[in-house]
Design an enzyme around this catalytic site. Sequence first.
Site, PDB file in Angstrom:
ATOM      1  N   ASP A   8       0.863  -1.177   0.000  1.00  0.00           N
ATOM      2  CA  ASP A   8       0.000   0.000   0.000  1.00  0.00           C
ATOM      3  C   ASP A   8       0.903   1.233   0.000  1.00  0.00           C
ATOM      4  O   ASP A   8       2.125   1.118  -0.198  1.00  0.00           O
ATOM      5  CB  ASP A   8      -0.953  -0.022   1.207  1.00  0.00           C
ATOM      6  CG  ASP A   8      -0.242   0.137   2.543  1.00  0.00           C
ATOM      7  OD1 ASP A   8       1.012   0.173   2.598  1.00  0.00           O
ATOM      8  OD2 ASP A   8      -0.942   0.228   3.564  1.00  0.00           O
ATOM      9  N   CYS A  66       3.734  -2.868   4.132  1.00  0.00           N
ATOM     10  CA  CYS A  66       2.934  -1.718   4.543  1.00  0.00           C
ATOM     11  C   CYS A  66       3.813  -0.957   5.540  1.00  0.00           C
ATOM     12  O   CYS A  66       4.995  -1.265   5.661  1.00  0.00           O
ATOM     13  CB  CYS A  66       1.573  -2.131   5.109  1.00  0.00           C
ATOM     14  SG  CYS A  66       1.599  -3.107   6.616  1.00  0.00           S
ATOM     15  N   GLY A  69       4.002  -3.575   8.526  1.00  0.00           N
ATOM     16  CA  GLY A  69       4.022  -4.977   8.117  1.00  0.00           C
ATOM     17  C   GLY A  69       2.926  -5.784   8.775  1.00  0.00           C
ATOM     18  O   GLY A  69       2.620  -6.890   8.343  1.00  0.00           O
ATOM     19  N   GLY A  71      -0.485  -5.137   9.139  1.00  0.00           N
ATOM     20  CA  GLY A  71      -1.691  -5.273   8.330  1.00  0.00           C
ATOM     21  C   GLY A  71      -1.484  -6.213   7.161  1.00  0.00           C
ATOM     22  O   GLY A  71      -2.338  -7.060   6.869  1.00  0.00           O
ATOM     23  N   ARG A 137       4.430 -32.500  10.032  1.00  0.00           N
ATOM     24  CA  ARG A 137       3.357 -32.809  10.987  1.00  0.00           C
ATOM     25  C   ARG A 137       2.718 -31.522  11.509  1.00  0.00           C
ATOM     26  O   ARG A 137       1.493 -31.395  11.549  1.00  0.00           O
ATOM     27  CB  ARG A 137       3.932 -33.643  12.145  1.00  0.00           C
ATOM     28  CG  ARG A 137       2.911 -34.045  13.193  1.00  0.00           C
ATOM     29  CD  ARG A 137       3.537 -34.830  14.358  1.00  0.00           C
ATOM     30  NE  ARG A 137       4.414 -33.990  15.159  1.00  0.00           N
ATOM     31  CZ  ARG A 137       5.730 -34.183  15.313  1.00  0.00           C
ATOM     32  NH1 ARG A 137       6.340 -35.198  14.726  1.00  0.00           N
ATOM     33  NH2 ARG A 137       6.441 -33.374  16.060  1.00  0.00           N
ATOM     34  N   LYS A 141      -1.222 -29.806  10.823  1.00  0.00           N
ATOM     35  CA  LYS A 141      -2.147 -29.321  11.851  1.00  0.00           C
ATOM     36  C   LYS A 141      -2.618 -27.906  11.526  1.00  0.00           C
ATOM     37  O   LYS A 141      -3.799 -27.580  11.730  1.00  0.00           O
ATOM     38  CB  LYS A 141      -1.482 -29.360  13.222  1.00  0.00           C
ATOM     39  CG  LYS A 141      -1.240 -30.776  13.718  1.00  0.00           C
ATOM     40  CD  LYS A 141      -0.506 -30.801  15.049  1.00  0.00           C
ATOM     41  CE  LYS A 141      -0.265 -32.248  15.482  1.00  0.00           C
ATOM     42  NZ  LYS A 141       0.413 -32.325  16.779  1.00  0.00           N
TER      43      LYS A 141
END
Length: 147
Positions: A8, A66, A69, A71, A137, A141
């Site tokens: 942005d 941004c 960082g 957002g 693994r 998850k």
Amino acid sequence: MKIGIAADHGGFTMKERLVQALRSAGHEVTDFGAFSLDPADDYPDFVIPLAGAVAKGEVERGIALCSSGVGASIAASKVRGVRAALIHDNFSAHQGVEDDDMNVICLGSLVVGYAQAWDLVSSFLAARFSGAERHRRRLAKVAALER
């Protein structure tokens, strides 16, 4: 490597510099915007399309910027298949890929300077996922949460 990048207004100037550096380093860069400095723009409008391209495999890795960082990290992480993180140190830039298969690095242009940003991006792009069983693994998850 095919790299996507988005920012942005807060990350616009740094994005422009990184695009040039990435291309000079031989990377194929897709710029998702912003394409002009507009103080009224919103980071999701650029970061979400970038994250979607990463999730679909249209680009191999993504860089989202941004001002802080934060957002950019929040927005990118909402896209299924994206593993984005806010990074301010070199260890996390490579370890996030090696252990957590991070595919989008998020940077704050008011938190890190350009030289540090380039160092972090370089570490991120050079890193490879280890594929260790324990990491697979754990990622399984996390992927289960997205379903």
